[in-house]
Design an enzyme around this catalytic site. Structure first.
Site, short mmCIF file in Angstrom:
data_model
loop_
_atom_site.label_atom_id
_atom_site.label_comp_id
_atom_site.label_asym_id
_atom_site.label_seq_id
_atom_site.Cartn_x
_atom_site.Cartn_y
_atom_site.Cartn_z
N ASN A 82 -10.88 39.35 -16.91
CA ASN A 82 -11.25 38.34 -15.91
C ASN A 82 -11.67 37.04 -16.56
O ASN A 82 -12.35 37.03 -17.58
CB ASN A 82 -12.38 38.87 -15.02
CG ASN A 82 -11.95 40.10 -14.24
OD1 ASN A 82 -10.76 40.40 -14.19
ND2 ASN A 82 -12.89 40.81 -13.67
N HIS A 99 -8.71 37.11 -21.63
CA HIS A 99 -7.79 36.13 -21.04
C HIS A 99 -8.43 34.76 -20.84
O HIS A 99 -7.97 33.96 -20.03
CB HIS A 99 -7.23 36.66 -19.70
CG HIS A 99 -6.31 37.84 -19.87
ND1 HIS A 99 -5.88 38.64 -18.83
CD2 HIS A 99 -5.70 38.35 -20.98
CE1 HIS A 99 -5.08 39.58 -19.29
NE2 HIS A 99 -4.96 39.43 -20.58
N CYS A 107 -8.68 21.09 -25.30
CA CYS A 107 -7.64 20.10 -25.57
C CYS A 107 -6.28 20.82 -25.68
O CYS A 107 -6.18 21.86 -26.32
CB CYS A 107 -7.97 19.40 -26.89
SG CYS A 107 -6.65 18.33 -27.47
N CYS A 126 -8.70 14.54 -23.07
CA CYS A 126 -9.51 14.71 -24.28
C CYS A 126 -9.66 13.34 -24.95
O CYS A 126 -8.82 12.45 -24.75
CB CYS A 126 -8.78 15.68 -25.21
SG CYS A 126 -9.61 15.93 -26.78
P1 OAD Z 1 -4.53 42.98 -10.66
O1 OAD Z 1 -4.60 42.06 -9.51
O2 OAD Z 1 -3.20 43.22 -11.28
O3 OAD Z 1 -5.09 44.41 -10.24
C1 OAD Z 1 -6.30 44.55 -9.55
C2 OAD Z 1 -6.63 46.03 -9.47
O4 OAD Z 1 -7.91 46.13 -8.88
C3 OAD Z 1 -5.67 46.88 -8.65
O5 OAD Z 1 -5.31 48.04 -9.37
C4 OAD Z 1 -6.48 47.23 -7.39
O6 OAD Z 1 -6.17 48.54 -6.89
C5 OAD Z 1 -7.90 47.22 -7.96
N1 OAD Z 1 -8.96 46.94 -6.98
C6 OAD Z 1 -8.90 46.20 -5.84
N2 OAD Z 1 -10.10 46.16 -5.23
C7 OAD Z 1 -10.95 46.89 -6.00
C8 OAD Z 1 -12.34 47.23 -5.93
N3 OAD Z 1 -13.10 46.80 -4.92
N4 OAD Z 1 -12.87 48.00 -6.91
C9 OAD Z 1 -12.12 48.43 -7.94
N5 OAD Z 1 -10.81 48.14 -8.07
C10 OAD Z 1 -10.23 47.39 -7.13
O7 OAD Z 1 -5.61 42.48 -11.73
P2 OAD Z 1 -5.67 42.74 -13.30
O8 OAD Z 1 -5.31 44.12 -13.63
O9 OAD Z 1 -6.98 42.22 -13.76
O10 OAD Z 1 -3.64 37.61 -16.39
O11 OAD Z 1 -4.53 41.76 -13.81
C11 OAD Z 1 -4.30 41.66 -15.17
C12 OAD Z 1 -3.88 40.26 -15.50
O12 OAD Z 1 -2.76 39.87 -14.71
C13 OAD Z 1 -4.91 39.19 -15.16
O13 OAD Z 1 -5.91 39.04 -16.16
C14 OAD Z 1 -4.07 37.96 -15.07
C15 OAD Z 1 -2.95 38.51 -14.24
O14 OAD Z 1 -1.74 37.85 -14.32
C16 OAD Z 1 -3.63 36.34 -16.80
O15 OAD Z 1 -3.97 35.45 -16.07
C17 OAD Z 1 -3.21 36.17 -18.22
#
Ligand code: OAD
Length: 232
Positions: A82, A99, A107, A126
């Protein structure tokens, strides 16, 4: 390790699934070096909007539970995908932002100067004359080397790995719980939905993190939520 799901109950949208950011926005336009080159003002508008959403949000019970856990156990590392600061605001001290961090900028040319971001400019600049960019990792970019290396090191030697609120589809971060499982750790997933990581877990808790995580820590007699909920 945490993903967007841990902040969902604080009102921060996740990326995937119904209502997720990637449903309404195009990742390649807003979260890539090419998108920024093409239209930096548009990219900045999107990140400033996300900062506003974050500024209005508060950490939830799951963020606070992890801060209590860190304060209770001998050794603890929090690796998060996050870009928000809700872990820190809940009291977590040692957070590896794999991330990047949305509240910061840097910059574009990485000149190393410390600069104040001018909120009146559509694209803040910058002092070296190069545009500033949000200090997050975009698609196609490398993760901060030291942080990801440390996260893998800790995964390799941990006893317990909690995987909270991540879809487990973005690598290398998704490799962290898989390595912990391979190295013999007890891997516990907290997520309302099944993910590609689920089969590698010893235990899956299906449901929202803000309710389940404090309950897990309290029932395992690790640490209790203080009366009234708030604080660490
Ligand atoms: P995702 O949006 O891919 O996944 C979110 C997850 O949270 C899913 O598996 C949901 O089932 C779960 N979820 C939803 N509500 C919830 C709750 N209340 N409690 C627990 N779990 C819950 O998010 P990430 O896995 O963080 O990258 O995504 C990974 C990366 O993809 C991010 O850091 C971002 C994105 O593109 C970059 O920006 C580089």
């Amino acid at each position: 390790m945490t993903g967007a799901g841990i902040s969902a109950e604080s009102g921060i949208p996740t990326f995937r699934g119904a209502g997720g950011l990637w449903e309404g926005f195009r990742a390649e336009e807003l979260a890539s070096p090419e998108g920024f080159r093409k239209d930096p003002a548009k990219v900045w508008r999107w990140y400033r909007w996300r900062r506003e959403v974050l500024a209005a949000a508060e950490p939830n019970g799951a963020h606070r539970a992890l801060a209590r856990l860190e304060a209770t156990v001998a050794s603890f590392t929090l690796a998060t995908q996050n870009v928000d600061d809700l872990h820190e605001r809940a009291g977590s001290r040692r957070v590896l932002h794999l991330h990047g961090e949305i509240t910061r900028s840097r910059c574009l040319r990485d000149c190393g100067r410390e600069v104040e971001e001018d909120p009146d400019l559509a694209v803040p600049m910058c002092g070296c004359g190069s545009p500033l960019r949000p200090a997050v990792v975009w698609f196609g970019e490398m993760l901060p080397e030291e942080k990801i290396a440390l996260a893998f090191e800790e995964a390799d030697r941990c006893d317990v790995c909690l995987v909270i609120g991540t879809s487990g589809v973005v690598f290398p971060a998704a490799g962290i719980p898989l390595l912990a499982a391979k190295a013999g750790a007890l891997v516990i997933e907290v997520n309302p939905e099944e993910t590609p990581i689920s089969t590698a877990c010893n235990c899956v808790l299906r449901g929202p993190a803000a309710g389940l995580l404090p309950k897990l820590l309290s029932e395992a007699r690790i640490c209790e939520e203080p009366v009234g909920g708030g604080g660490v």
